[in-house]
Design a protein around this motif. Structure first.
Motif, PDB file in Angstrom:
ATOM      1  N   ILE A 446     -24.371  43.740  -6.413  1.00 32.73           N
ATOM      2  CA  ILE A 446     -23.798  43.716  -7.761  1.00 32.73           C
ATOM      3  C   ILE A 446     -23.041  45.002  -8.055  1.00 32.73           C
ATOM      4  O   ILE A 446     -21.889  44.984  -8.509  1.00 32.73           O
ATOM      5  CB  ILE A 446     -24.907  43.495  -8.807  1.00 32.73           C
ATOM      6  CG1 ILE A 446     -25.538  42.109  -8.625  1.00 32.73           C
ATOM      7  CG2 ILE A 446     -24.355  43.650 -10.218  1.00 32.73           C
ATOM      8  CD1 ILE A 446     -26.735  41.864  -9.526  1.00 32.73           C
ATOM      9  N   LEU A 447     -23.691  46.131  -7.782  1.00 30.94           N
ATOM     10  CA  LEU A 447     -23.074  47.428  -8.080  1.00 30.94           C
ATOM     11  C   LEU A 447     -21.821  47.661  -7.236  1.00 30.94           C
ATOM     12  O   LEU A 447     -20.798  48.125  -7.750  1.00 30.94           O
ATOM     13  CB  LEU A 447     -24.091  48.549  -7.837  1.00 30.94           C
ATOM     14  CG  LEU A 447     -23.631  49.968  -8.215  1.00 30.94           C
ATOM     15  CD1 LEU A 447     -23.326  50.040  -9.705  1.00 30.94           C
ATOM     16  CD2 LEU A 447     -24.706  51.000  -7.851  1.00 30.94           C
ATOM     17  N   SER A 448     -21.885  47.309  -5.959  1.00 37.49           N
ATOM     18  CA  SER A 448     -20.717  47.519  -5.093  1.00 37.49           C
ATOM     19  C   SER A 448     -19.551  46.637  -5.522  1.00 37.49           C
ATOM     20  O   SER A 448     -18.390  47.063  -5.475  1.00 37.49           O
ATOM     21  CB  SER A 448     -21.075  47.235  -3.631  1.00 37.49           C
ATOM     22  OG  SER A 448     -21.465  45.882  -3.445  1.00 37.49           O
ATOM     23  N   GLY A 449     -19.855  45.398  -5.975  1.00 37.68           N
ATOM     24  CA  GLY A 449     -18.791  44.518  -6.443  1.00 37.68           C
ATOM     25  C   GLY A 449     -18.115  45.048  -7.688  1.00 37.68           C
ATOM     26  O   GLY A 449     -16.886  45.031  -7.803  1.00 37.68           O
ATOM     27  N   CYS A 464     -21.048  54.453  -0.897  1.00 34.51           N
ATOM     28  CA  CYS A 464     -22.139  53.650  -0.315  1.00 34.51           C
ATOM     29  C   CYS A 464     -22.592  54.200   1.029  1.00 34.51           C
ATOM     30  O   CYS A 464     -23.797  54.218   1.329  1.00 34.51           O
ATOM     31  CB  CYS A 464     -21.697  52.200  -0.176  1.00 34.51           C
ATOM     32  SG  CYS A 464     -21.413  51.364  -1.750  1.00 34.51           S
ATOM     33  N   PHE A 465     -21.645  54.640   1.841  1.00 34.21           N
ATOM     34  CA  PHE A 465     -22.031  55.234   3.123  1.00 34.21           C
ATOM     35  C   PHE A 465     -22.790  56.545   2.915  1.00 34.21           C
ATOM     36  O   PHE A 465     -23.709  56.872   3.688  1.00 34.21           O
ATOM     37  CB  PHE A 465     -20.803  55.471   4.003  1.00 34.21           C
ATOM     38  CG  PHE A 465     -20.401  54.281   4.824  1.00 34.21           C
ATOM     39  CD1 PHE A 465     -21.280  53.722   5.740  1.00 34.21           C
ATOM     40  CD2 PHE A 465     -19.147  53.704   4.689  1.00 34.21           C
ATOM     41  CE1 PHE A 465     -20.923  52.617   6.497  1.00 34.21           C
ATOM     42  CE2 PHE A 465     -18.772  52.603   5.444  1.00 34.21           C
ATOM     43  CZ  PHE A 465     -19.666  52.056   6.347  1.00 34.21           C
ATOM     44  N   THR A 499     -22.121  48.355   1.687  1.00 33.62           N
ATOM     45  CA  THR A 499     -20.934  48.456   2.539  1.00 33.62           C
ATOM     46  C   THR A 499     -20.616  47.126   3.206  1.00 33.62           C
ATOM     47  O   THR A 499     -19.443  46.788   3.418  1.00 33.62           O
ATOM     48  CB  THR A 499     -21.116  49.539   3.625  1.00 33.62           C
ATOM     49  OG1 THR A 499     -22.221  49.194   4.482  1.00 33.62           O
ATOM     50  CG2 THR A 499     -21.375  50.891   3.007  1.00 33.62           C
ATOM     51  N   PHE A 500     -21.653  46.358   3.528  1.00 29.86           N
ATOM     52  CA  PHE A 500     -21.447  45.033   4.125  1.00 29.86           C
ATOM     53  C   PHE A 500     -20.678  44.132   3.154  1.00 29.86           C
ATOM     54  O   PHE A 500     -19.755  43.399   3.541  1.00 29.86           O
ATOM     55  CB  PHE A 500     -22.792  44.397   4.470  1.00 29.86           C
ATOM     56  CG  PHE A 500     -22.846  43.821   5.858  1.00 29.86           C
ATOM     57  CD1 PHE A 500     -21.695  43.447   6.518  1.00 29.86           C
ATOM     58  CD2 PHE A 500     -24.059  43.652   6.506  1.00 29.86           C
ATOM     59  CE1 PHE A 500     -21.732  42.913   7.805  1.00 29.86           C
ATOM     60  CE2 PHE A 500     -24.121  43.125   7.788  1.00 29.86           C
ATOM     61  CZ  PHE A 500     -22.941  42.757   8.436  1.00 29.86           C
ATOM     62  N   ASN A 501     -21.071  44.173   1.881  1.00 29.76           N
ATOM     63  CA  ASN A 501     -20.385  43.389   0.864  1.00 29.76           C
ATOM     64  C   ASN A 501     -18.925  43.809   0.747  1.00 29.76           C
ATOM     65  O   ASN A 501     -18.015  42.969   0.663  1.00 29.76           O
ATOM     66  CB  ASN A 501     -21.095  43.565  -0.483  1.00 29.76           C
ATOM     67  CG  ASN A 501     -20.510  42.682  -1.569  1.00 29.76           C
ATOM     68  OD1 ASN A 501     -20.116  41.544  -1.323  1.00 29.76           O
ATOM     69  ND2 ASN A 501     -20.438  43.202  -2.781  1.00 29.76           N
ATOM     70  N   ILE A 502     -18.667  45.113   0.758  1.00 32.34           N
ATOM     71  CA  ILE A 502     -17.297  45.632   0.635  1.00 32.34           C
ATOM     72  C   ILE A 502     -16.466  45.241   1.848  1.00 32.34           C
ATOM     73  O   ILE A 502     -15.264  44.970   1.733  1.00 32.34           O
ATOM     74  CB  ILE A 502     -17.317  47.162   0.463  1.00 32.34           C
ATOM     75  CG1 ILE A 502     -18.065  47.541  -0.807  1.00 32.34           C
ATOM     76  CG2 ILE A 502     -15.898  47.706   0.423  1.00 32.34           C
ATOM     77  CD1 ILE A 502     -17.509  46.938  -2.068  1.00 32.34           C
ATOM     78  N   CYS A 503     -17.069  45.210   3.031  1.00 29.87           N
ATOM     79  CA  CYS A 503     -16.337  44.813   4.241  1.00 29.87           C
ATOM     80  C   CYS A 503     -15.730  43.427   4.076  1.00 29.87           C
ATOM     81  O   CYS A 503     -14.557  43.202   4.400  1.00 29.87           O
ATOM     82  CB  CYS A 503     -17.267  44.837   5.454  1.00 29.87           C
ATOM     83  SG  CYS A 503     -17.552  46.476   6.141  1.00 29.87           S
TER      84      CYS A 503
END
Length: 599
Positions: A446-449, A464-465, A499-503
């Protein structure tokens, strides 16, 4: 002589009128084309079709997770009780007792929550070597990596729809075979094919979903998909805790829904974005007609796309120094008539004329044309692309992004599964730990989105990294403190999950549509090859696993800073000219018409 001068003046006036009209016609052509976003809005926006299609893709993505993320529970050994000579029992491990000495009698403690009716029974894994059991999971990644060489490329060549359809069809058939299999060797082979089909289910399906979704909702839908995938492990744990200890029921449900999705896919249209990238504009309009039908839109779908209009103007060799962008046309090959039209437009708008002094000194041309000039730059760039592998290195920005995204995918996939294998160090109830670790991913997605939407790819990936890197460093520093290890593992997992979500979100947007699938495939090949190593590395003595984790995360952090999202001029245009095209269109037309009336 006088008549000759009058004829010549009449000819000049006629030419000027023709030029003026051509200017207005070109301008109308230029502004008539719709972007895909405008086309979606015109046929109803994000509504009935997207509700159905998004749900279909999200669950299609999840079906494979229902099986793969259940592996730890399918392979989990039950609680064994060995018998003493006097008939009493004690807890024992199979590989250290009755597998070595068959004279030792044992039973399974079915009253214990962690004792499940799973593959240990079905495939007779009780005394099987850990290496062969581990091969079940590893061969899945091998199949995924092999598929990444072919399936995304096929989706770029032949379209998203049917590659996704056949991937889901064979995915369901292999899924059914895994449920029916009672042989370990057969299961291992089927897991390889399951991984192969999963690439089409996950990567091609994700790309297909995002291309059918308006840009404004892409991050939301992508994040919902990741959250659903992350919650799969929670659903599985709750099933074994409160529904049944038998594994078949849950997997039959997953397989059945897989086939429901298969029969639904033919009703989906091909990706309009893909078709536009292939200059198949009529087919793209046909796809939009299907979407319009689902959205209950009764209007005609007969508009032109902006790229289509730009291509028409380019092909007719019109000088678009005042409309599209002279940089698209070949330098030195502009027609005399084009120069005359440019000269006329500039002079008619920027000069002071009788009755039109209000126009003096106003450079409205730039405001009006800048968006189209920047659009022209992208058109020029995409016209260099034909979908071949050479396209990936033809434009420097895409080549750099591809190299960086390969490393980022490797770091995300490798680190994610390495951290999962580290979960065995968390003490406590197996199911509670599994649920807690899985729920950690939800706020990460949620936060990364949200941050991806607000801040962009670079800042979010770096942040994130850094979170995962901090968790890894703390695990190295406090490796002997068993009380805080779970906290740091969850912190590192939070970072890599984000990071997986962002990828997935970034890969679907930063590459041109014409080879977005190929870029997805290349990234997945290297990512899954690296992931194959993660379970073996996890078994190496500390501090090697987390040292490698920190190095990989650190390298990915630095490289994330160099991702190039779009040409700088286009970014400036998006900030300065968004929402101003319609206003400037009216201004330019009024001033041209004013010059005509005042002449």
């Amino acid at each position: 002589m006088k008549d000759g001068n009058e004829d010549r003046n009449a000819t000049i006036d006629s030419d000027r009128n023709d030029t003026r009209q051509q200017c207005l016609d070109d301008f109308d052509n230029l502004t008539r084309g719709l972007t895909l976003e405008q086309a979606y809005a015109k046929i109803g926006g994000f509504t009935y079709f997207h509700y159905w299609a998004s749900s279909l893709f999200v669950w299609g993505f999840t079906t494979g997770g229902l099986f793969f993320f259940a592996l730890s529970m399918l392979e989990k050994t039950p609680r064994y009780l060995c018998f003493n000579d006097d008939g009493t029992t004690y807890e024992c491990q199979a590989d250290k007792t009755f597998c070595k000495d068959q004279s030792i009698k044992y039973k399974i403690d079915w009253d214990n929550d962690s004792s499940l009716h799973n593959w240990v029974e079905t495939l007779d894994l009780t005394c099987e070597s850990s290496a062969k059991i581990g091969l079940i999971g590893s061969i899945y990644f091998v199949g995924w990596a092999v598929a990444a060489i072919f399936l995304p490329r096929l989706s770029d060549l032949f379209g998203r729809k049917w590659v996704y359809f056949y991937s889901m069809l064979f995915h369901g058939l292999v899924y059914l075979g895994l449920i029916l299999s009672h042989n370990l060797n057969l299961t291992i082979v089927l897991m390889g094919f399951f991984g192969f089909c999963s690439l089409g289910r996950a990567s091609v399906g994700y790309l297909y979903m995002q291309e059918l979704t308006p840009i404004k909702q892409q991050t939301i839908i992508g994040t919902i998909l990741s959250i659903t995938g992350g919650l799969v492990t929670v659903f599985i744990a709750l099933y074994f805790l409160y529904v049944s200890k038998h594994w078949e029921g849950f997997q039959i449900f997953g397989c059945a829904t897989n086939f429901l999705i298969v029969v639904s896919i033919p009703f989906l249209p091909e990706s309009p974005k893909y078709l536009i990238s292939k200059n198949r504009y009529e087919d793209a309009r046909d796809s939009l007609k299907v979407i319009a039908y689902f959205n209950r839109h009764s209007g005609e779908v007969n508009f032109k796309f902006d790229t289509e209009v730009h291509n028409e103007l380019f092909n007719s060799k019109i000088d678009l120094n005042y409309s599209v962008d002279a940089s698209i046309a070949s330098p030195g090959k502009l027609t005399q008539d084009s120069h005359e039209r440019v000269k006329f437009v500039q002079s008619s708008i920027l000069s002071s004329n009788a009755g039109c002094n209000q126009l003096q000194g106003q450079s409205v041309i730039d405001d009006k044309l800048q968006p189209h000039i920047h659009k022209g730059e992208l058109v020029k760039e995409e016209q260099q692309l034909n979908g071949s592998l050479k396209d990936l290195i033809k434009i420097r920005r895409h080549m750099i992004n591809l190299l960086i995204m390969v490393i980022i995918w490797i770091a995300s996939s490798f680190s994610y599964y390495l951290i999962n294998f580290q979960l065995k160090y968390i003490k406590g109830d197996f199911f509670v730990n599994t649920i807690t670790a899985s729920l950690t991913e939800v706020p990460a997605y949620i936060l990364s989105g949200i941050l991806y939407e607000k801040l962009g790819i670079r800042i979010v990936l770096v942040s994130c990294f850094i979170i995962s890197l901090v968790g890894g460093i703390f695990l190295l520093i406090f490796s002997n403190n068993t009380n805080v290890i779970p906290v740091f593992i969850l912190l590192a997992r939070f970072g890599v999950s984000a990071t997986f979500n962002i990828c997935y979100l970034a890969n679907a947007t930063i590459f041109p549509t014409i080879f977005a699938g190929t870029a997805f495939g290349i990234c997945n090949v290297f990512a899954k090859m690296a992931t194959i190593i993660s379970p073996m590395l996890a078994e190496v003595d500390a501090p090697v696993p987390m040292t490698v984790f920190c190095i990989v995360s650190g390298v990915a952090t630095v490289l994330s800073l160099f991702i190039q999202t779009a040409p700088k001029k286009l970014q400036i245009h998006q900030r300065l000219y968004k929402g101003k095209i319609t206003v400037n269109q009216k201004i330019v037309k009024q001033k041209i018409e004013c010059h005509s009336n005042c002449s």
